[in-house]
Design a protein around this motif. Structure first.
Motif, PDB file in Angstrom:
ATOM      1  N   ASN A 171       0.836  -1.198   0.000  1.00  0.00           N
ATOM      2  CA  ASN A 171       0.000   0.000   0.000  1.00  0.00           C
ATOM      3  C   ASN A 171       0.874   1.254   0.000  1.00  0.00           C
ATOM      4  N   TYR A 172       0.554   2.176  -0.904  1.00  0.00           N
ATOM      5  CA  TYR A 172       1.332   3.407  -1.030  1.00  0.00           C
ATOM      6  C   TYR A 172       0.412   4.621  -0.914  1.00  0.00           C
ATOM      7  N   GLU A 173       0.958   5.661  -0.303  1.00  0.00           N
ATOM      8  CA  GLU A 173       0.323   6.983  -0.316  1.00  0.00           C
ATOM      9  C   GLU A 173       1.325   7.914  -0.966  1.00  0.00           C
ATOM     10  N   GLY A 174       1.038   8.274  -2.214  1.00  0.00           N
ATOM     11  CA  GLY A 174       2.046   8.976  -3.000  1.00  0.00           C
ATOM     12  C   GLY A 174       3.196   8.021  -3.274  1.00  0.00           C
ATOM     13  N   GLU A 175       4.414   8.434  -2.951  1.00  0.00           N
ATOM     14  CA  GLU A 175       5.580   7.568  -3.125  1.00  0.00           C
ATOM     15  C   GLU A 175       5.969   6.875  -1.823  1.00  0.00           C
ATOM     16  N   THR A 176       5.200   7.109  -0.782  1.00  0.00           N
ATOM     17  CA  THR A 176       5.516   6.527   0.526  1.00  0.00           C
ATOM     18  C   THR A 176       4.795   5.200   0.706  1.00  0.00           C
ATOM     19  N   LYS A 177       5.579   4.162   0.975  1.00  0.00           N
ATOM     20  CA  LYS A 177       4.966   2.873   1.259  1.00  0.00           C
ATOM     21  C   LYS A 177       4.459   2.867   2.687  1.00  0.00           C
ATOM     22  N   LEU A 178       3.190   2.502   2.841  1.00  0.00           N
ATOM     23  CA  LEU A 178       2.577   2.479   4.162  1.00  0.00           C
ATOM     24  C   LEU A 178       2.871   1.149   4.869  1.00  0.00           C
ATOM     25  N   THR A 179       2.256   0.092   4.394  1.00  0.00           N
ATOM     26  CA  THR A 179       2.484  -1.247   4.957  1.00  0.00           C
ATOM     27  C   THR A 179       1.890  -2.279   4.014  1.00  0.00           C
ATOM     28  N   ASP A 180       2.180  -3.529   4.258  1.00  0.00           N
ATOM     29  CA  ASP A 180       1.591  -4.606   3.463  1.00  0.00           C
ATOM     30  C   ASP A 180       0.261  -5.027   4.072  1.00  0.00           C
ATOM     31  N   SER A 181      -0.629  -5.510   3.234  1.00  0.00           N
ATOM     32  CA  SER A 181      -1.899  -6.050   3.711  1.00  0.00           C
ATOM     33  C   SER A 181      -2.179  -7.352   2.955  1.00  0.00           C
ATOM     34  N   PRO A 182      -3.056  -8.205   3.481  1.00  0.00           N
ATOM     35  CA  PRO A 182      -3.250  -9.527   2.886  1.00  0.00           C
ATOM     36  C   PRO A 182      -4.052  -9.503   1.599  1.00  0.00           C
ATOM     37  N   VAL A 183      -3.830 -10.524   0.810  1.00  0.00           N
ATOM     38  CA  VAL A 183      -4.667 -10.828  -0.348  1.00  0.00           C
ATOM     39  C   VAL A 183      -5.253 -12.212  -0.092  1.00  0.00           C
ATOM     40  N   GLU A 184      -6.565 -12.292   0.056  1.00  0.00           N
ATOM     41  CA  GLU A 184      -7.205 -13.562   0.363  1.00  0.00           C
ATOM     42  C   GLU A 184      -7.534 -14.326  -0.910  1.00  0.00           C
ATOM     43  N   THR A 185      -7.518 -15.645  -0.799  1.00  0.00           N
ATOM     44  CA  THR A 185      -7.830 -16.506  -1.941  1.00  0.00           C
ATOM     45  C   THR A 185      -8.890 -17.517  -1.522  1.00  0.00           C
ATOM     46  N   TRP A 186      -9.450 -18.201  -2.528  1.00  0.00           N
ATOM     47  CA  TRP A 186     -10.490 -19.204  -2.297  1.00  0.00           C
ATOM     48  C   TRP A 186      -9.929 -20.601  -2.529  1.00  0.00           C
ATOM     49  N   SER A 187     -10.429 -21.562  -1.753  1.00  0.00           N
ATOM     50  CA  SER A 187     -10.085 -22.962  -1.997  1.00  0.00           C
ATOM     51  C   SER A 187     -11.165 -23.845  -1.389  1.00  0.00           C
ATOM     52  N   ARG A 188     -11.361 -25.024  -1.984  1.00  0.00           N
ATOM     53  CA  ARG A 188     -12.397 -25.933  -1.505  1.00  0.00           C
ATOM     54  C   ARG A 188     -11.920 -26.688  -0.261  1.00  0.00           C
ATOM     55  N   ILE A 189     -12.834 -26.878   0.675  1.00  0.00           N
ATOM     56  CA  ILE A 189     -12.524 -27.557   1.935  1.00  0.00           C
ATOM     57  C   ILE A 189     -12.617 -29.070   1.742  1.00  0.00           C
ATOM     58  N   LYS A 190     -11.544 -29.767   2.085  1.00  0.00           N
ATOM     59  CA  LYS A 190     -11.520 -31.225   2.000  1.00  0.00           C
ATOM     60  C   LYS A 190     -11.817 -31.892   3.344  1.00  0.00           C
ATOM     61  N   GLU A 191     -11.419 -31.246   4.428  1.00  0.00           N
ATOM     62  CA  GLU A 191     -11.479 -31.921   5.727  1.00  0.00           C
ATOM     63  C   GLU A 191     -11.498 -30.892   6.846  1.00  0.00           C
ATOM     64  N   VAL A 192     -12.152 -31.242   7.935  1.00  0.00           N
ATOM     65  CA  VAL A 192     -12.132 -30.443   9.162  1.00  0.00           C
ATOM     66  C   VAL A 192     -11.392 -31.243  10.224  1.00  0.00           C
ATOM     67  N   ARG A 193     -10.421 -30.623  10.867  1.00  0.00           N
ATOM     68  CA  ARG A 193      -9.634 -31.307  11.888  1.00  0.00           C
ATOM     69  C   ARG A 193      -9.738 -30.585  13.227  1.00  0.00           C
ATOM     70  N   GLY A 194      -9.712 -31.353  14.298  1.00  0.00           N
ATOM     71  CA  GLY A 194      -9.680 -30.793  15.637  1.00  0.00           C
ATOM     72  C   GLY A 194      -8.345 -31.087  16.290  1.00  0.00           C
ATOM     73  N   GLY A 195      -7.890 -30.191  17.130  1.00  0.00           N
ATOM     74  CA  GLY A 195      -6.611 -30.396  17.801  1.00  0.00           C
ATOM     75  C   GLY A 195      -6.471 -29.493  18.996  1.00  0.00           C
ATOM     76  N   ALA A 196      -5.281 -29.510  19.584  1.00  0.00           N
ATOM     77  CA  ALA A 196      -5.032 -28.727  20.792  1.00  0.00           C
ATOM     78  C   ALA A 196      -5.199 -27.233  20.555  1.00  0.00           C
ATOM     79  N   ASN A 197      -4.961 -26.783  19.312  1.00  0.00           N
ATOM     80  CA  ASN A 197      -5.061 -25.354  18.986  1.00  0.00           C
ATOM     81  C   ASN A 197      -6.398 -24.981  18.353  1.00  0.00           C
ATOM     82  N   GLY A 198      -7.380 -25.872  18.461  1.00  0.00           N
ATOM     83  CA  GLY A 198      -8.685 -25.585  17.884  1.00  0.00           C
ATOM     84  C   GLY A 198      -8.883 -26.282  16.552  1.00  0.00           C
TER      85      GLY A 198
END
Length: 219
Positions: A171-198
């Motif tokens: 992301n830029y404001e003029g010639e100054t770079k502000l910061t990076d931000s995410p670009v989200e993508t799509w994908s099909r879900i094959k499986e749901v897993r449970g674990g210690a971290n959720g």
């Protein structure tokens, strides 16, 4: 679908309340009382133990016993809630999830991307990297781009080879770079897993993301 197998793994890690002795805490408490009574009966009458000390021992043991029972109850509830969540999320399998993650590039197919530019940015650049982290393209986008059907090409305009690619937005404001931000993508879900971290989702693009990171679902 491998959801059943995952559920089985989750179940094998949980503690079955039925396997516990429901009278274990009570038995321990009764044993403690018997020991205390025996100690009082056999104490030196010329040098008796202070009654306050007995009271402290009794209160301490009672507190520990109560905490143990509380922990067991919480563990049981957590196991039950985890299984309920797994059952509810079984319906996600086969749907497409959107999250910040790499995308699989296949010859002739466009990518449905969701950039997240900063509000104050007046210019944004999408940076595309291959699996090795090498930048293969930099794409200038309108500053208000939030949806993008992109044909995967390199900086020369040649089609990208099949594989896994990652994206971020500068992301830029003029010639100054502000910061990076995410670009989200799509994908099909094959499986749901449970674990210690959720719970996590296993996707067709070989990514595994937490349920909390998903920002949209579609059929």
């Amino acid at each position: 679908m491998e959801l059943g197998a995952s559920s089985t793994v989750l179940g094998s890690r949980s503690v079955n309340p039925a396997d516990r002795n429901p009278n274990a805490g009570s038995n321990d408490y009764q044993t403690f009382l018997k020991m205390m009574t025996t100690q009082m009966q056999n104490q030196d009458p010329l040098n008796p133990m202070d009654s306050a000390e007995f009271a402290v021992q009794l209160a301490t043991f009672s507190s520990v016993e109560q905490q143990t029972r509380t922990n067991e109850l919480l563990a049981t509830m957590q196991s039950q809630f985890g299984m309920m969540g797994m059952a509810q999320m079984a319906g996600w399998v086969g749907s497409e999830a959107r999250a910040e993650m790499p995308a699989r590039v296949t010859a002739g197919a466009t990518l449905d991307l969701a950039p997240n530019p900063l509000i104050q940015a007046d210019r944004v650049v999408m940076v595309v990297k291959d699996e090795d982290g090498t930048v293969v393209n930099r794409v200038d986008l309108p500053a208000d781009t939030t949806q993008l059907d992109w044909t995967p090409v390199d900086v020369t305009g040649a089609p990208l080879p099949d594989g896994i690619y990652s994206f971020l937005l500068e992301n830029y404001e003029g010639e100054t770079k502000l910061t990076d931000s995410p670009v989200e993508t799509w994908s099909r879900i094959k499986e749901v897993r449970g674990g210690a971290n959720g719970m996590t989702l296993v996707l067709e693009n070989e990514a595994e993301v937490s349920v909390a990171s998903v920002t949209a679902l579609r059929e």
